[in-house]
Design an enzyme around this catalytic site. Structure first.
Site, PDB file in Angstrom:
ATOM      1  CB  ILE A 163      -0.948  -0.007   1.226  1.00 14.72           C
ATOM      2  CG1 ILE A 163      -1.888   1.202   1.237  1.00 14.72           C
ATOM      3  CG2 ILE A 163      -0.182  -0.072   2.534  1.00 14.72           C
ATOM      4  CD1 ILE A 163      -2.934   1.159   2.378  1.00 14.72           C
ATOM      5  CB  SER A 164       1.124   4.235  -2.137  1.00  8.43           C
ATOM      6  OG  SER A 164       0.966   3.491  -3.315  1.00  8.43           O
ATOM      7  CD  GLN A 165       5.958   8.288   1.780  1.00 13.26           C
ATOM      8  OE1 GLN A 165       6.401   8.125   0.647  1.00 13.26           O
ATOM      9  NE2 GLN A 165       6.520   9.084   2.660  1.00 13.26           N
TER      10      GLN A 165
END
Ligand code: SAH
Length: 213
Positions: free
Chosen positions: A61-63
């Site tokens: 999951i992206s930052q």
């Protein structure tokens, strides 16, 4: 875990507003959505920390800041049709839906696709449509899209996505000659003209497919 509402307020203040993201709809979405429910239970306590997290199958999951920055670059207005390639946890799609977009999202790994579908249903995010497929081919049935976002990094901008982008339209994608090292590219389509612009360095997982790696 500490209070998720306070964790989110802090995340938005320290990681997102402090770094210059100002779109009120982006900030509101990220203050509202329970990011801790988009990660595996073991990582829930880290859901609001300043980095990407594993979601299984070697994906992430992206930052939070990257989600915010890409969402702001898209300049979403309510009612727009948006295509996302790389559903992953579903968090980015949920942010776009919260901003009022009609979201279509494509994931190529069945396990992640099924988990995201269940999550959207549990959270009553019924407006998000999902498909299990190679997203580098786009989703032609619902084209054109006002906005397209690719959340995995490929060697170039997939031609089908440029074709399926509306005019005017905006597309964001991480592009790199080598894997895991990319430049975030904004592609604007206006009066049939395609203009790419460099938006800085990023590090995404691989875009795997016919027009990817
Ligand atoms: N937007 C996601 C980030 C997921 S990471 C989130 O908010 O959690 C990138 C995702 O892209 C991975 O789940 C990976 O499986 C997926 N992916 C990679 N290549 C793809 C392709 N060609 N089509 C669809 N999904 C792809």
């Amino acid at each position: 875990m500490v209070d998720p509402v306070r964790s989110r307020e802090r995340m938005v203040r320290e990681q997102i507003e402090a770094r210059g993201v100002a779109d009120p709809a982006v900030l509101d979405a990220m203050r509202s959505l329970p990011r801790h429910l988009f990660v595996e239970e073991a990582f829930a306590c880290k859901a609001y920390s300043d980095g990407p997290l594993p979601i299984g199958e070697g994906q992430t999951i992206s930052q939070p800041y990257i989600v915010a920055r890409m969402s702001e670059l898209l300049e979403i207005k309510p009612g727009m049709t948006v295509l996302e390639i790389g559903t992953g946890s579903g968090y980015q799609a949920a942010v776009l839906a919260h901003m009022g977009a009609d979201v279509y999202t494509v994931e190529r790994i069945r396990k992640l696709f099924s988990a995201a579908r269940k999550r959207f249903s549990d959270m009553r995010l019924f407006s998000i449509k999902l498909k299990l497929d190679d997203g580098t081919m786009g989703w032609p049935e619902h084209a054109p899209y006002d906005r397209i976002i690719v959340t995995a990094g490929g060697p170039g901008v997939p031609e089908p996505l440029i074709e399926q982008l509306a005019d005017p339209g905006r597309l964001v994608i991480p592009v790199g000659e080598s894997r895991r090292v990319q430049r975030l590219v904004l592609v604007e389509k206006v009066d049939g003209r395609i203009t790419p612009s460099d938006q800085g360095g990023v590090a995404f997982v691989d875009l795997v497919g016919q027009h990817g790696w």
